[in-house]
Design an enzyme around this catalytic site. Sequence first.
Site, short mmCIF file in Angstrom:
data_model
loop_
_atom_site.label_atom_id
_atom_site.label_comp_id
_atom_site.label_asym_id
_atom_site.label_seq_id
_atom_site.Cartn_x
_atom_site.Cartn_y
_atom_site.Cartn_z
N TYR A 1 0.85 -1.20 0.00
CA TYR A 1 0.00 0.00 0.00
C TYR A 1 0.89 1.25 0.00
CZ TYR A 1 -3.52 3.40 1.42
OH TYR A 1 -4.35 4.51 1.47
N ASP A 2 1.90 1.23 0.88
CA ASP A 2 2.81 2.38 0.96
C ASP A 2 3.48 2.64 -0.38
OD1 ASP A 2 2.12 2.62 3.54
OD2 ASP A 2 3.94 1.70 4.37
N CYS B 1 -37.84 36.33 40.49
CA CYS B 1 -37.56 37.67 40.99
C CYS B 1 -38.51 38.61 40.26
CB CYS B 1 -36.11 38.03 40.67
SG CYS B 1 -35.82 39.79 40.63
N CYS C 1 -31.07 41.65 43.49
CA CYS C 1 -31.61 43.02 43.51
C CYS C 1 -32.54 43.26 44.70
CB CYS C 1 -32.33 43.33 42.21
SG CYS C 1 -33.90 42.49 42.05
N GLU D 1 -28.74 0.04 16.67
CA GLU D 1 -27.39 0.54 16.38
C GLU D 1 -26.74 1.03 17.66
OE1 GLU D 1 -27.92 3.76 13.62
OE2 GLU D 1 -29.13 2.55 12.25
N ASP E 1 -20.44 7.64 20.73
CA ASP E 1 -20.24 8.89 21.46
C ASP E 1 -19.21 9.75 20.73
OD1 ASP E 1 -21.01 10.45 23.47
OD2 ASP E 1 -19.97 9.39 25.07
N SER F 1 -32.30 15.51 16.84
CA SER F 1 -31.76 14.75 17.97
C SER F 1 -32.71 13.58 18.24
CB SER F 1 -31.60 15.65 19.18
OG SER F 1 -32.83 16.22 19.48
N LEU F 2 -32.47 12.86 19.31
CA LEU F 2 -33.27 11.67 19.60
C LEU F 2 -33.90 11.79 20.97
CD1 LEU F 2 -30.63 9.01 18.49
CD2 LEU F 2 -32.85 9.35 17.42
N LYS G 1 -30.46 4.79 26.64
CA LYS G 1 -29.16 5.21 27.18
C LYS G 1 -28.69 4.25 28.27
CE LYS G 1 -27.68 9.02 26.29
NZ LYS G 1 -28.10 10.39 26.35
N LYS H 1 -34.36 2.04 15.53
CA LYS H 1 -35.07 2.76 14.47
C LYS H 1 -36.03 1.80 13.78
CE LYS H 1 -30.95 5.53 13.67
NZ LYS H 1 -29.76 5.78 12.85
N LYS I 1 -25.12 3.63 20.01
CA LYS I 1 -25.14 5.10 20.01
C LYS I 1 -23.70 5.55 20.25
CE LYS I 1 -27.83 9.03 21.55
NZ LYS I 1 -26.75 9.96 21.82
N TYR J 1 -24.91 6.62 9.65
CA TYR J 1 -26.16 6.02 10.11
C TYR J 1 -27.42 6.54 9.43
CZ TYR J 1 -25.72 9.99 13.36
OH TYR J 1 -25.53 11.22 13.91
N CYS K 1 -34.93 38.55 46.09
CA CYS K 1 -33.93 38.17 45.09
C CYS K 1 -32.53 38.41 45.67
CB CYS K 1 -34.14 39.03 43.84
SG CYS K 1 -32.80 38.88 42.65
N GLU L 1 -21.62 9.66 12.73
CA GLU L 1 -20.92 10.14 13.92
C GLU L 1 -19.41 10.04 13.69
OE1 GLU L 1 -23.08 11.11 16.09
OE2 GLU L 1 -22.12 11.21 18.06
N CYS M 1 -33.44 44.32 37.84
CA CYS M 1 -32.55 43.30 38.42
C CYS M 1 -31.31 43.11 37.55
CB CYS M 1 -33.30 41.98 38.55
SG CYS M 1 -32.26 40.67 39.20
S1 IVH Z 1 -29.76 8.90 14.42
C1 IVH Z 1 -32.98 11.54 13.11
N1 IVH Z 1 -28.05 7.01 15.03
O1 IVH Z 1 -26.98 10.89 18.81
C2 IVH Z 1 -32.04 10.73 13.87
N2 IVH Z 1 -27.75 9.14 16.03
O2 IVH Z 1 -29.07 12.16 20.39
C3 IVH Z 1 -30.76 11.39 14.11
N3 IVH Z 1 -25.80 9.32 17.49
O3 IVH Z 1 -27.06 13.92 17.03
C4 IVH Z 1 -29.73 10.63 14.75
N4 IVH Z 1 -25.08 7.27 17.21
O4 IVH Z 1 -24.88 12.61 17.08
C5 IVH Z 1 -28.42 8.28 15.23
N5 IVH Z 1 -26.60 5.26 15.44
C6 IVH Z 1 -26.95 6.52 15.64
C7 IVH Z 1 -26.22 7.39 16.48
C8 IVH Z 1 -26.67 8.71 16.65
C9 IVH Z 1 -24.85 8.43 17.80
C10 IVH Z 1 -25.87 10.70 18.00
C11 IVH Z 1 -25.99 11.77 16.92
C12 IVH Z 1 -27.22 12.54 17.24
C13 IVH Z 1 -27.43 12.22 18.68
C14 IVH Z 1 -28.89 12.32 19.03
#
Ligand code: IVH
Length: 680
Positions: free
Chosen positions: A43-44, A433, A418, A120, A124, A89-90, A321, A297, A122, A232, A415, A180, A439
Amino acid sequence: MSKPKFSADAHLQKVYSTLIDEINYHGNRYYVLDDPEIPDTEYDSLFKTLLAFELQYPDLVSSNSPTQRVGGDVLTAFKQVRHVIPMLSLNNAFSDDEVIDFAKRINERLSSEVQHYVAEPKVDGLAISLRYEKGVLIQAATRGDGTTGEDVTNNIKTIHSIPLKIVDKSYPSILEVRGEVFMPIKGFSALNIAQKKNNEKIFANPRNAAAGSIRQLDSKITAARPLSMYCYSLGDTSEFELPDSHYERLMLLKSWGFSICKEIEKLTGIEECLNYYHGLEKKRDKLSYEIDGVVYKLDSIMQQEQAGYIARAPRWAIARKFPAAEALTILEGIDIQVGRTGALTPVARLKPVTVAGVTVTNATLHNQDEIDRKDVRAGDSVIVRRAGDVIPEVVRVVLAKRPKNTTPFSMPENCPVCKSDVVRLEGESVSRCSGGLYCEAQRKEGIKHFAMRRAMDIDGLGDKIIDQFVDEGLVQDVGDLYSLKLDMLKGLERLAEKSAQNLLHALENSKTTTLARFLFALGIREVGEVTAQSLANYFGGLDQIKNATYEELLLVDDVGPVVANNVIAFFKQDHNKEVIDKLLAAGITWPDIVVNNKKLALSGKIFVITGTLNESRDIIKNKLRSLGAKVTGSVSKKTDFVIAGAEAGSKLQKAKKLGLRIILAAELNDLFNDPERFLD
Ligand code: IVH
């Protein structure tokens, strides 16, 4: 300098692209599939051949050559990127029961029972959206506030597991892939060892390290960081026949060269989902990357579309979580913070303790009811919990360790800042307050909110400086910020001349903003970023919002009776009007709302969608909104366009009767690519 003789030679170009394809193929086997076909030395040697070739024919060098992953120019700031489809977000679940409830809820909502889920890890890290046009990576953006992120293309290109070009024949000409970016644990440990040796910052955890690496203005630094990405989901995508299964879509992404987490599984029924979680919990320590839970999902995209969204999260997914990390410490005292709206929040002052790698010194206690429920007192030993980004909280008191002579806590009657009366309305848990703008704390918080990155983004105007400005009487409200002059800042304790100059520059720069940011910055009660964006999109101008009636406001997404009343009350107050006038007179402006550098072509146009369409309604709605259009549910004389899919019924008939402009499913692509064509 004359161009090399052979630069335009098709044969050379062919040799070059074959070499790139070959290296990309092996790069994918190595970095993505973790299954190299050739030894590293080979590869190199291929890589060296490519480097030599590029040295000889510099004008052939392509931006998607693997040699371009080393980083390039140093930026002064990141550009902003508006997401065509917001990055959401979720919602979270913390127990098996909550996951079972999720499944029940969703099955009640859908017309057919859910068969398959995709589970899947999650991961980090931080969410990133990759945009490919004609198969070439042209832009990568952070999630930001979900609507607007930062352009981190140069940095993302340094990540080997992200294809610079898609290796396949068939893919959508516009393709957004989301996932991610994370730092594998091994790489994280090695990075911290190196950082320590070089007397550089030590990262608390792989997520912070990944986020810090992506926010580098010098992409050479990012290139030296061990980052990876698991994909994802899809974002904005041009017409293309995609499978109706989320799992199949992930497999398709994999075949295009994207890295998909190996632990992802397609499961049948919720029981299997629960087992998956418990299995992964056991495996967690053995994984090469950090996770903070599992995401479930719905596999069927059709069912996802039927389920839809609530505010900023899909109804068709949930994050289970892992339990948050906890630690025992002493609660030394209870302080009171006064917020922007006068809300008094009790905050536990803690003996510093490390929870999941981060030192925690205070934790929210929410309000009096919460303190009573937990019977928290100064001097108590308490269990503190920290989950991901969430503000640490006091879980419970260890009563066996309670010292003698503790006293129950009660909110002050005045308060702490103030001295105005504290009031708690019946039925509300919050004490406030009553000092309003008298204030100092409320004024300071209002200015801090205004200056925030997600609001007016005034670099260098931190909390301490704002405190000082208000304490010194330099600034009474946000309107005064733009009258600050260099000589007024001279001699301030925390502000050297250079910083003062930078701050004045930052103030100047902040004057060009967006209507949504400005609205959010004003701090109208309960008008967060999403609502501010919706108001801006709907009305298009500040005057229209100021003059909007209650009924008109209710037509806006996310605006209910409470927000509508708050907006009206805010613009009625003379003081607020004065501040706004001061700000506008200082030169705050916003250009017409733009998306991907296009003016919002459909501003003010009213759309109705009817019938069955290939793409989900939510996606079409979002695309329309991002072009400034308004989407309503019923056809009337006010409607400008009706989008009619298969089996459109009465709405289409009404539209025809009224002689409205009808857009067929086949025309949608044209509408989004060239909306102006649809305007007379
Ligand atoms: S799906 C519409 N899948 O979690 C759905 N998110 O709390 C959008 N994350 O902002 C996200 N692993 O940064 C999805 N397998 C996964 C994930 C994932 C990590 C994060 C992602 C998102 C946050 C939401």
